[in-house]
Design a protein around this motif. Structure first.
Motif, PDB file in Angstrom:
ATOM      1  N   GLY A 307       0.793  -1.230   0.000  1.00 31.84           N
ATOM      2  CA  GLY A 307       0.000   0.000   0.000  1.00 31.84           C
ATOM      3  C   GLY A 307       0.821   1.273   0.000  1.00 31.84           C
ATOM      4  N   GLY A 308       2.138   1.165  -0.182  1.00 34.80           N
ATOM      5  CA  GLY A 308       2.985   2.355  -0.222  1.00 34.80           C
ATOM      6  C   GLY A 308       2.664   3.276  -1.387  1.00 34.80           C
ATOM      7  N   TRP A 309       1.941   2.769  -2.376  1.00 35.28           N
ATOM      8  CA  TRP A 309       1.589   3.582  -3.549  1.00 35.28           C
ATOM      9  C   TRP A 309       0.789   4.822  -3.173  1.00 35.28           C
ATOM     10  CZ3 TRP A 309      -3.566   4.460  -4.540  1.00 35.28           C
ATOM     11  CH2 TRP A 309      -4.479   3.590  -3.961  1.00 35.28           C
ATOM     12  N   ARG A 310       0.069   4.760  -2.070  1.00 33.39           N
ATOM     13  CA  ARG A 310      -0.805   5.885  -1.694  1.00 33.39           C
ATOM     14  C   ARG A 310      -0.024   7.186  -1.491  1.00 33.39           C
ATOM     15  NH1 ARG A 310      -3.037   1.365   0.774  1.00 33.39           N
ATOM     16  NH2 ARG A 310      -5.229   0.985   0.207  1.00 33.39           N
ATOM     17  N   LYS A 311       1.245   7.077  -1.135  1.00 34.72           N
ATOM     18  CA  LYS A 311       2.068   8.274  -0.930  1.00 34.72           C
ATOM     19  C   LYS A 311       2.496   8.905  -2.257  1.00 34.72           C
ATOM     20  CE  LYS A 311       5.285   6.356   1.547  1.00 34.72           C
ATOM     21  NZ  LYS A 311       6.506   6.176   2.389  1.00 34.72           N
ATOM     22  N   HIS A 312       2.349   8.172  -3.353  1.00 35.35           N
ATOM     23  CA  HIS A 312       2.861   8.634  -4.647  1.00 35.35           C
ATOM     24  C   HIS A 312       1.771   8.983  -5.654  1.00 35.35           C
ATOM     25  CE1 HIS A 312       6.215   6.413  -2.833  1.00 35.35           C
ATOM     26  NE2 HIS A 312       7.010   7.112  -3.606  1.00 35.35           N
ATOM     27  N   PHE A 313       0.528   8.591  -5.390  1.00 41.24           N
ATOM     28  CA  PHE A 313      -0.559   8.804  -6.327  1.00 41.24           C
ATOM     29  C   PHE A 313      -1.405  10.004  -5.925  1.00 41.24           C
ATOM     30  CE2 PHE A 313       0.697   4.764  -7.690  1.00 41.24           C
ATOM     31  CZ  PHE A 313      -0.030   4.327  -8.788  1.00 41.24           C
ATOM     32  N   ASP A 314      -1.666  10.908  -6.864  1.00 42.19           N
ATOM     33  CA  ASP A 314      -2.664  11.942  -6.602  1.00 42.19           C
ATOM     34  C   ASP A 314      -4.046  11.354  -6.894  1.00 42.19           C
ATOM     35  OD1 ASP A 314      -3.075  12.039  -9.398  1.00 42.19           O
ATOM     36  OD2 ASP A 314      -1.687  13.713  -9.644  1.00 42.19           O
ATOM     37  N   GLU A 315      -5.101  12.140  -6.667  1.00 46.05           N
ATOM     38  CA  GLU A 315      -6.465  11.625  -6.817  1.00 46.05           C
ATOM     39  C   GLU A 315      -6.735  11.158  -8.246  1.00 46.05           C
ATOM     40  OE1 GLU A 315     -11.084  13.122  -6.135  1.00 46.05           O
ATOM     41  OE2 GLU A 315      -9.409  14.223  -5.214  1.00 46.05           O
ATOM     42  N   GLU A 316      -6.241  11.918  -9.216  1.00 46.43           N
ATOM     43  CA  GLU A 316      -6.454  11.552 -10.619  1.00 46.43           C
ATOM     44  C   GLU A 316      -5.804  10.202 -10.941  1.00 46.43           C
ATOM     45  OE1 GLU A 316      -5.349  13.189 -15.119  1.00 46.43           O
ATOM     46  OE2 GLU A 316      -4.362  14.023 -13.352  1.00 46.43           O
ATOM     47  N   MET A 317      -4.583  10.000 -10.464  1.00 45.13           N
ATOM     48  CA  MET A 317      -3.875   8.742 -10.714  1.00 45.13           C
ATOM     49  C   MET A 317      -4.561   7.579 -10.011  1.00 45.13           C
ATOM     50  SD  MET A 317      -0.033  10.244 -10.232  1.00 45.13           S
ATOM     51  CE  MET A 317       0.857   8.705 -10.384  1.00 45.13           C
ATOM     52  N   ALA A 318      -5.055   7.809  -8.799  1.00 42.94           N
ATOM     53  CA  ALA A 318      -5.730   6.748  -8.045  1.00 42.94           C
ATOM     54  C   ALA A 318      -6.991   6.287  -8.777  1.00 42.94           C
ATOM     55  CB  ALA A 318      -6.073   7.241  -6.643  1.00 42.94           C
TER      56      ALA A 318
END
Length: 339
Positions: A307-318
């Protein structure tokens, strides 16, 4: 090689020039070759000259004692290799520490990653070249290894030997693609594959457009998922390894027909804790770091978080990721564990 080519079903097709330009603008190909050519009906992205090595791998002689770890890159490959090797070798930590993981568990397609002549051009010192060569295996060296052989590959199963699962054991590890993309980006930056200032958002958009090496990601996973019930296949999720490493170690031991004690499992899990693993010289490619193949500021073994991706994704990317995953999982019952 002419005989090998006759029995190799995949032809290379270059991606279009506009896409190649995008890759050239983003990647630094001083040492590592660009991946610009698609192979097979799924269009897996490899280097332009992969075909010759691909034919050798597809037709390589396999042994019943061979054990493969196969993953898409950055799915816990190194972690799983060390785990598998120690279980299979009766927890011989001394032998593991005395030899690098790349020597004990060679990466069979690693030679195609390098630019032709780049080693001798970039590294002038003979000792540096020797250290580099140790980590880039030619398939002839793999063919001459004594049994049992432990072999790593990022190739999809369709591009490995068609006799693979009927001959030897395969451990396949899958991981949430959002964490894969983050880890692969940091890995590429660490290994000096990216040009200065190459941002993650651009990398993510290349990833979902199948313009990152070894993509398309979901086709790679689906091939393995469809074969997960083969008796010679053990399909694991990185998230399972992270959540309950001891349980996964027992599953691997059972798969390899090895009896293990709780004490052995406990010691193994301590050995594989990320903080300990990062300090393990035999797995973290310190020899390559010392000769300048990758940046001295980072570590080959990074965070290993789920779940480390959450620190790198903005709302659009998510939102983009959610839609992309939903589309690609629509025709399969493959789902990533939620912990």
């Amino acid at each position: 090689m002419s005989e090998l080519n006759k029995s190799y079903p995949f032809k290379g097709v270059d991606v279009d020039p506009e896409q190649i330009e995008k890759l050239k603008n983003y990647y630094d190909d001083t040492l590592f070759a660009l991946f610009t050519t698609r192979y097979g009906p799924k269009g897996y992205l490899f280097t332009k000259d992969f075909g010759s090595l691909g034919a050798e791998i597809y037709n390589m002689d396999l042994r019943p004692s061979d054990i493969f770890v196969v993953t898409f890159p950055k799915c816990g490959t190194t972690w799983t290799q060390e785990l598998v090797w120690l279980v299979a070798n009766d927890f011989n930590y001394e032998a593991a520490a005395a030899s690098t993981l790349n020597t004990r568990f060679p990466f069979i397609e690693s030679s195609v990653l390098m630019n032709n002549g780049s080693i001798s051009t970039v590294f002038k010192d003979d000792k540096l070249i020797e250290s580099m060569v140790k980590n880039v295996f030619k398939l002839d060296n793999v063919n001459n290894l004594p049994s049992p052989r432990f072999l790593k590959s990022h190739l999809p199963l369709s591009m490995l030997s068609p006799r693979l699962l009927d001959t030897c054991k395969v451990v396949y590890v899958a991981r949430d693609p959002r964490d894969v993309a983050v880890s692969f980006y940091h890995h590429s930056d660490l290994m000096k594959m990216l040009k200065e200032g190459s941002d993650f958002k651009t990398y993510w958009n290349l990833f979902i457009k199948d313009l990152i090496s070894w993509t398309p990601f979901f086709e790679h996973l689906k091939e393995a998922w469809e074969l997960r019930n083969h008796p010679n296949m053990l399909f694991l999720f990185y998230e399972e390894l992270s959540q309950d490493l001891a349980a996964c170690a027992r599953r691997i031991a059972k798969f390899l027909d090895k009896e293990v004690t709780e004490e052995q499992i406990e010691k193994l899990c301590d050995h594989l804790k990320i903080d300990n693993f990062k300090k393990n010289k035999s797995v973290n490619l310190k020899d390559l770091q010392q000769i300048g193949v990758f940046n001295s500021k980072g570590s080959f073994i990074r965070e290993g978080k789920v779940g480390g991706w959450r620190k790198h994704f903005d709302e659009e990317m998510a939102q983009q990721a959610e839609q992309w995953m939903e589309e690609n999982l629509r025709d399969t019952d493959l789902r990533f564990p939620n912990f």
